[in-house]
Design an enzyme around this catalytic site. Structure first.
Site, short mmCIF file in Angstrom:
data_model
loop_
_atom_site.label_atom_id
_atom_site.label_comp_id
_atom_site.label_asym_id
_atom_site.label_seq_id
_atom_site.Cartn_x
_atom_site.Cartn_y
_atom_site.Cartn_z
N LYS A 1 86.67 -12.25 -5.97
CA LYS A 1 87.26 -11.61 -4.71
C LYS A 1 86.86 -10.15 -4.79
O LYS A 1 87.12 -9.45 -5.74
CB LYS A 1 88.82 -11.50 -4.61
CG LYS A 1 89.20 -12.19 -3.58
CD LYS A 1 90.62 -12.56 -3.37
CE LYS A 1 91.42 -12.67 -2.32
NZ LYS A 1 92.96 -12.43 -2.52
C1 E4P Z 1 94.61 -13.34 -0.04
O1 E4P Z 1 93.45 -13.68 -0.11
C2 E4P Z 1 95.17 -12.15 0.25
O2 E4P Z 1 94.98 -11.26 -0.84
C3 E4P Z 1 96.72 -12.15 0.97
O3 E4P Z 1 96.86 -13.18 1.85
C4 E4P Z 1 97.19 -10.96 1.47
O4 E4P Z 1 98.56 -11.06 1.87
P1 E4P Z 1 99.34 -9.92 2.38
O5 E4P Z 1 98.76 -9.10 3.36
O6 E4P Z 1 100.74 -10.54 2.56
O7 E4P Z 1 99.66 -9.02 1.16
#
Ligand code: E4P
Length: 224
Positions: free
Chosen positions: A83
């Site tokens: 990521k």
């Molecule tokens: C997933 O890839 C993201 O990091 C995650 O869904 C972020 O979610 P949030 O905005 O609730 O922290």
């Protein structure tokens, strides 16, 4: 639409995997910090539970740092997806890693332009953050729908992961838009299972069954 779970909590992943609905997992530094455990060990445990893409995020902001971290993470297992945030260094990192056969999930995507750049750099996945857009009074679903349209316009094979999902309606809307994947927190997955009429129906069936047993004098509840 494939369902990923958005957590670094191994118990949640194990439970959701037992339902047979999981195709992958996404983590991020915040989710990892909640567990207060070594990230590498957590990732290795997740890999044992789910046979699908497992996103692990880099924290460096420069290309060399991101690549060095990515190589260590990718060495853990072939299912690890790196990521990387959508920045200039993130794009260069994505171009490099995808050239090396390492899959990238480009994260923190908040516009169609960012999504196009992520695809151009070779990201296997792009993650638009729906809830965080809703938080600032923008409509995350508009971004999602526009991303799907643009990727379809040009036959882009980068898969879209609807992320930052906060409630079941986000999931339904994402599925109606036709997104490839939604990554969903465990609490939202639990809410998706529930329906008041299901609970009511189960209670009614049990009550009627008990009535039948007492009517026929079957206190042991035997059926044969
Ligand atoms: C997933 O890839 C993201 O990091 C995650 O869904 C972020 O979610 P949030 O905005 O609730 O922290």
């Amino acid at each position: 639409m494939k369902i990923f779970i958005d957590t670094a909590n191994v118990d949640e992943i194990r439970e959701a995997a037992s339902w047979g609905i999981l195709s992958g997992v996404t983590t991020n530094p915040t989710l990892a910090a909640r567990e207060n455990r070594d990230y590498g060990i957590v990732l290795k445990e997740i890999i044992e539970i789910v046979d699908g893409p497992i996103s692990a995020e880099v924290i460096s902001l420069d290309k060399d740092g991101m690549i060095a971290e990515a190589k260590k993470l990718a060495a853990i297992h072939k299912n690890i997806v790196i990521k990387v945030p959508i920045t200039e260094a993130g794009l260069a990192t994505t171009k490099y890693l995808s050239g090396q056969g390492i899959k990238v999930n480009m994260t923190l995507v908040f516009s169609v332009n960012q999504a196009m750049l992520a695809a151009g750099a070779g990201a296997a996945f792009a993650s638009p953050f729906l809830g965080r857009l809703d938080d600032i009074n923008e409509d995350g679903m508009v971004l999602l729908s526009n991303m799907v349209k643009v990727y379809n316009n040009y036959d882009i094979d980068t898969q879209i992961i609807a992320a930052s999902i906060r409630h079941p309606q986000h999931v339904t809307s994402a599925a109606l838009i036709g997104v490839d994947i939604a990554t969903i927190p465990f609490k939202v997955l639990q809410k998706m299972v529930k329906h008041p009429l299901t609970d009511k129906g189960i209670a009614q069936f049990l009550a009627d069954w008990k009535k039948l047993q007492s009517a026929i004098g079957n206190s042991a509840g035997n059926t044969v």
